[in-house]
Design a protein around this motif. Structure first.
Motif, PDB file in Angstrom:
ATOM      1  N   SER A 163     -40.648 -66.570 -26.761  1.00  9.05           N
ATOM      2  CA  SER A 163     -39.835 -65.361 -26.901  1.00  9.05           C
ATOM      3  C   SER A 163     -40.248 -64.369 -25.814  1.00  9.05           C
ATOM      4  CB  SER A 163     -40.060 -64.749 -28.291  1.00  9.05           C
ATOM      5  OG  SER A 163     -39.471 -63.473 -28.394  1.00  9.05           O
ATOM      6  N   ASP A 164     -39.321 -63.991 -24.981  1.00 11.48           N
ATOM      7  CA  ASP A 164     -39.578 -63.015 -23.914  1.00 11.48           C
ATOM      8  C   ASP A 164     -39.765 -61.634 -24.541  1.00 11.48           C
ATOM      9  OD1 ASP A 164     -39.641 -61.364 -21.713  1.00 11.48           O
ATOM     10  OD2 ASP A 164     -37.690 -61.971 -20.920  1.00 11.48           O
ATOM     11  N   ILE A 165     -40.987 -61.103 -24.455  1.00  9.37           N
ATOM     12  CA  ILE A 165     -41.266 -59.775 -25.032  1.00  9.37           C
ATOM     13  C   ILE A 165     -41.637 -58.758 -23.949  1.00  9.37           C
ATOM     14  CG2 ILE A 165     -41.967 -60.755 -27.250  1.00  9.37           C
ATOM     15  CD1 ILE A 165     -44.919 -60.000 -26.339  1.00  9.37           C
ATOM     16  N   THR A 166     -41.230 -59.047 -22.725  1.00  4.48           N
ATOM     17  CA  THR A 166     -41.575 -58.149 -21.615  1.00  4.48           C
ATOM     18  C   THR A 166     -41.182 -56.705 -21.914  1.00  4.48           C
ATOM     19  OG1 THR A 166     -41.248 -59.990 -20.066  1.00  4.48           O
ATOM     20  CG2 THR A 166     -41.266 -57.743 -19.151  1.00  4.48           C
ATOM     21  N   GLU A 167     -40.014 -56.536 -22.485  1.00  6.95           N
ATOM     22  CA  GLU A 167     -39.505 -55.196 -22.791  1.00  6.95           C
ATOM     23  C   GLU A 167     -40.282 -54.526 -23.925  1.00  6.95           C
ATOM     24  OE1 GLU A 167     -35.289 -53.225 -24.393  1.00  6.95           O
ATOM     25  OE2 GLU A 167     -35.320 -55.293 -23.623  1.00  6.95           O
ATOM     26  N   PHE A 168     -41.019 -55.325 -24.694  1.00  9.49           N
ATOM     27  CA  PHE A 168     -41.644 -54.801 -25.911  1.00  9.49           C
ATOM     28  C   PHE A 168     -43.164 -54.867 -25.913  1.00  9.49           C
ATOM     29  CE2 PHE A 168     -37.496 -56.698 -26.887  1.00  9.49           C
ATOM     30  CZ  PHE A 168     -36.828 -55.579 -27.364  1.00  9.49           C
ATOM     31  N   ILE A 169     -43.775 -55.343 -24.833  1.00 13.63           N
ATOM     32  CA  ILE A 169     -45.225 -55.538 -24.833  1.00 13.63           C
ATOM     33  C   ILE A 169     -45.980 -54.228 -25.050  1.00 13.63           C
ATOM     34  CG2 ILE A 169     -45.310 -55.451 -22.302  1.00 13.63           C
ATOM     35  CD1 ILE A 169     -47.628 -57.498 -24.662  1.00 13.63           C
ATOM     36  N   ASP A 170     -45.538 -53.149 -24.432  1.00 11.92           N
ATOM     37  CA  ASP A 170     -46.246 -51.880 -24.589  1.00 11.92           C
ATOM     38  C   ASP A 170     -46.161 -51.363 -26.029  1.00 11.92           C
ATOM     39  OD1 ASP A 170     -47.062 -51.849 -21.940  1.00 11.92           O
ATOM     40  OD2 ASP A 170     -45.309 -50.721 -21.271  1.00 11.92           O
ATOM     41  N   ARG A 200     -49.324 -62.500 -21.359  1.00 13.64           N
ATOM     42  CA  ARG A 200     -49.079 -62.755 -19.938  1.00 13.64           C
ATOM     43  C   ARG A 200     -49.113 -64.256 -19.654  1.00 13.64           C
ATOM     44  NH1 ARG A 200     -46.676 -60.041 -15.750  1.00 13.64           N
ATOM     45  NH2 ARG A 200     -47.812 -60.280 -13.798  1.00 13.64           N
ATOM     46  N   TYR A 201     -50.104 -64.926 -20.224  1.00 11.05           N
ATOM     47  CA  TYR A 201     -50.231 -66.370 -20.038  1.00 11.05           C
ATOM     48  C   TYR A 201     -49.035 -67.105 -20.635  1.00 11.05           C
ATOM     49  CZ  TYR A 201     -51.905 -71.130 -20.831  1.00 11.05           C
ATOM     50  OH  TYR A 201     -52.010 -72.493 -20.881  1.00 11.05           O
ATOM     51  N   ARG A 202     -48.631 -66.730 -21.848  1.00  9.32           N
ATOM     52  CA  ARG A 202     -47.471 -67.374 -22.469  1.00  9.32           C
ATOM     53  C   ARG A 202     -46.206 -67.097 -21.657  1.00  9.32           C
ATOM     54  NH1 ARG A 202     -49.808 -71.392 -24.908  1.00  9.32           N
ATOM     55  NH2 ARG A 202     -50.907 -70.872 -26.865  1.00  9.32           N
ATOM     56  N   GLY A 203     -46.132 -65.910 -21.082  1.00  8.69           N
ATOM     57  CA  GLY A 203     -44.987 -65.590 -20.235  1.00  8.69           C
ATOM     58  C   GLY A 203     -44.929 -66.478 -19.008  1.00  8.69           C
ATOM     59  N   SER A 204     -46.106 -66.782 -18.448  1.00 10.97           N
ATOM     60  CA  SER A 204     -46.131 -67.635 -17.249  1.00 10.97           C
ATOM     61  C   SER A 204     -45.625 -69.043 -17.545  1.00 10.97           C
ATOM     62  CB  SER A 204     -47.562 -67.707 -16.689  1.00 10.97           C
ATOM     63  OG  SER A 204     -48.405 -68.482 -17.530  1.00 10.97           O
ATOM     64  N   SER A 205     -45.704 -69.444 -18.832  1.00  6.86           N
ATOM     65  CA  SER A 205     -45.238 -70.785 -19.216  1.00  6.86           C
ATOM     66  C   SER A 205     -43.723 -70.885 -19.284  1.00  6.86           C
ATOM     67  CB  SER A 205     -45.826 -71.164 -20.586  1.00  6.86           C
ATOM     68  OG  SER A 205     -47.228 -71.203 -20.528  1.00  6.86           O
ATOM     69  N   CYS A 206     -43.061 -69.731 -19.347  1.00  7.45           N
ATOM     70  CA  CYS A 206     -41.593 -69.775 -19.455  1.00  7.45           C
ATOM     71  C   CYS A 206     -40.903 -68.883 -18.425  1.00  7.45           C
ATOM     72  CB  CYS A 206     -41.158 -69.399 -20.877  1.00  7.45           C
ATOM     73  SG  CYS A 206     -41.636 -67.743 -21.412  1.00  7.45           S
ATOM     74  N   GLY A 207     -41.666 -68.414 -17.432  1.00  4.71           N
ATOM     75  CA  GLY A 207     -41.058 -67.725 -16.312  1.00  4.71           C
ATOM     76  C   GLY A 207     -40.700 -66.271 -16.543  1.00  4.71           C
ATOM     77  N   VAL A 208     -41.430 -65.599 -17.451  1.00  2.00           N
ATOM     78  CA  VAL A 208     -41.207 -64.165 -17.670  1.00  2.00           C
ATOM     79  C   VAL A 208     -42.554 -63.459 -17.606  1.00  2.00           C
ATOM     80  CG1 VAL A 208     -39.182 -64.612 -19.108  1.00  2.00           C
ATOM     81  CG2 VAL A 208     -41.419 -64.315 -20.204  1.00  2.00           C
ATOM     82  N   ASP A 209     -42.527 -62.138 -17.623  1.00  2.00           N
ATOM     83  CA  ASP A 209     -43.780 -61.383 -17.505  1.00  2.00           C
ATOM     84  C   ASP A 209     -44.661 -61.522 -18.752  1.00  2.00           C
ATOM     85  OD1 ASP A 209     -43.309 -60.460 -14.938  1.00  2.00           O
ATOM     86  OD2 ASP A 209     -42.224 -58.690 -15.634  1.00  2.00           O
ATOM     87  N   TYR A 210     -44.059 -61.367 -19.932  1.00  2.00           N
ATOM     88  CA  TYR A 210     -44.824 -61.448 -21.186  1.00  2.00           C
ATOM     89  C   TYR A 210     -44.004 -62.198 -22.233  1.00  2.00           C
ATOM     90  CZ  TYR A 210     -47.813 -57.830 -19.183  1.00  2.00           C
ATOM     91  OH  TYR A 210     -48.657 -57.117 -18.360  1.00  2.00           O
ATOM     92  N   ALA A 211     -44.685 -63.022 -23.015  1.00  2.00           N
ATOM     93  CA  ALA A 211     -43.993 -63.787 -24.046  1.00  2.00           C
ATOM     94  C   ALA A 211     -44.908 -64.037 -25.236  1.00  2.00           C
ATOM     95  CB  ALA A 211     -43.500 -65.120 -23.486  1.00  2.00           C
ATOM     96  N   GLU A 212     -44.292 -64.397 -26.349  1.00  3.62           N
ATOM     97  CA  GLU A 212     -45.006 -64.906 -27.512  1.00  3.62           C
ATOM     98  C   GLU A 212     -44.592 -66.349 -27.712  1.00  3.62           C
ATOM     99  OE1 GLU A 212     -45.535 -60.727 -29.979  1.00  3.62           O
ATOM    100  OE2 GLU A 212     -43.734 -61.930 -30.284  1.00  3.62           O
ATOM    101  N   ALA A 213     -45.541 -67.183 -28.150  1.00  2.00           N
ATOM    102  CA  ALA A 213     -45.301 -68.618 -28.265  1.00  2.00           C
ATOM    103  C   ALA A 213     -45.281 -69.044 -29.726  1.00  2.00           C
ATOM    104  CB  ALA A 213     -46.384 -69.383 -27.517  1.00  2.00           C
ATOM    105  N   PHE A 214     -44.448 -70.028 -30.021  1.00  2.00           N
ATOM    106  CA  PHE A 214     -44.285 -70.508 -31.393  1.00  2.00           C
ATOM    107  C   PHE A 214     -44.197 -72.029 -31.412  1.00  2.00           C
ATOM    108  CE2 PHE A 214     -42.287 -66.374 -30.899  1.00  2.00           C
ATOM    109  CZ  PHE A 214     -42.835 -65.647 -31.941  1.00  2.00           C
ATOM    110  N   MET A 215     -44.516 -72.584 -32.577  1.00  2.00           N
ATOM    111  CA  MET A 215     -44.229 -73.986 -32.848  1.00  2.00           C
ATOM    112  C   MET A 215     -43.046 -74.036 -33.794  1.00  2.00           C
ATOM    113  SD  MET A 215     -47.950 -75.877 -33.231  1.00  2.00           S
ATOM    114  CE  MET A 215     -47.186 -77.459 -33.592  1.00  2.00           C
TER     115      MET A 215
END
Length: 221
Positions: A163-170, A200-215
């Motif tokens: 999930s791209d959370i770049t807009e919501f990380i702060d 930041r690391y999860r974002g790098s896995s899907c090509g965005v600045d910040y993300a959250e990862a799920f199964m």
């Protein structure tokens, strides 16, 4: 869209999917929060801590825009002592009341015993033939719980949804700060630096600045 976010402990939701909750809120989805455990004086928590925790939960609930919060109020660190069928019944009651289409839940192999017990119960409470309204179930990771599980194949957290959370990380970081007693100093895992670094690391896995990862456990179109 009805979304149920399950926290075994308050702060799990922010660590695991805080940015995604904020995204759902902005999209106009109907948000519900289930907290399974609580701190208690019988476990050595001070009255001051318990009062602060109540205020923190209220503030976090309001900040995320949850329509309703459900609390099972079971003692933290003691889920393994509860009759499993009673736990399933309590969680099922909330699920049947909310009738969520999406559920976010703790990872089933976290090092914390409460997380393991709760995850097993939640999976029993989400069978497709009994809860046909559920369309998607996602497990989130909690830094300091997920990555510290023993390095065995059955304990691996293998993300397959981002999930791209770049807009919501702060905003996520601001909410995490509300849980004062849970925020650690670097290099400990729950430092604000490390929480942001994981995003930041999860974002790098899907090509965005910040993300959250799920199964993804289940999805029905």
């Amino acid at each position: 869209m009805k979304v149920l976010v399950i926290s075994v402990h308050p702060d799990d939701e922010t660590l695991g999917c805080g940015g995604t909750i904020l995204k759902h809120n902005e999209l106009g989805d109907e948000l519900y929060w289930l907290i399974i455990t609580k701190a208690d004086a019988s476990l050595g928590f001070s009255d001051e801590f318990l009062l602060k925790r109540r205020e923190q939960i209220k503030k976090v609930c309001k900040r995320y825009g949850f329509k309703k919060m459900h609390e099972l109020s079971l003692l933290t660190t003691k889920l393994h002592t509860i009759d499993f069928s009673d736990l399933i019944q309590a969680i099922s009651k909330v699920i049947n009341e909310v009738k969520p289409e999406i559920i976010y839940m703790n990872n089933r192999s976290d090092i914390h015993t409460d997380h393991q017990v709760a995850a097993k119960a939640i999976m029993s409470c989400t069978k497709s033939f009994r809860y046909p309204f559920i369309k998607k179930i996602l497990m989130y990771e909690c830094i300091s719980e997920t990555e510290i599980a023993p390095a065995l194949p059955e304990n691996l957290f293998i993300p397959n949804v981002y999930s791209d959370i770049t807009e919501f990380i702060d905003k996520k970081m601001e909410i995490m700060k509300m849980y004062e007693s849970e925020v650690q100093e670097p290099p400990l895992p729950r430092s604000l630096d490390n929480i942001r670094a994981l995003a930041r690391y999860r974002g790098s896995s899907c090509g965005v600045d910040y993300a959250e990862a799920f199964m993804l456990l289940r999805e029905r179109f």
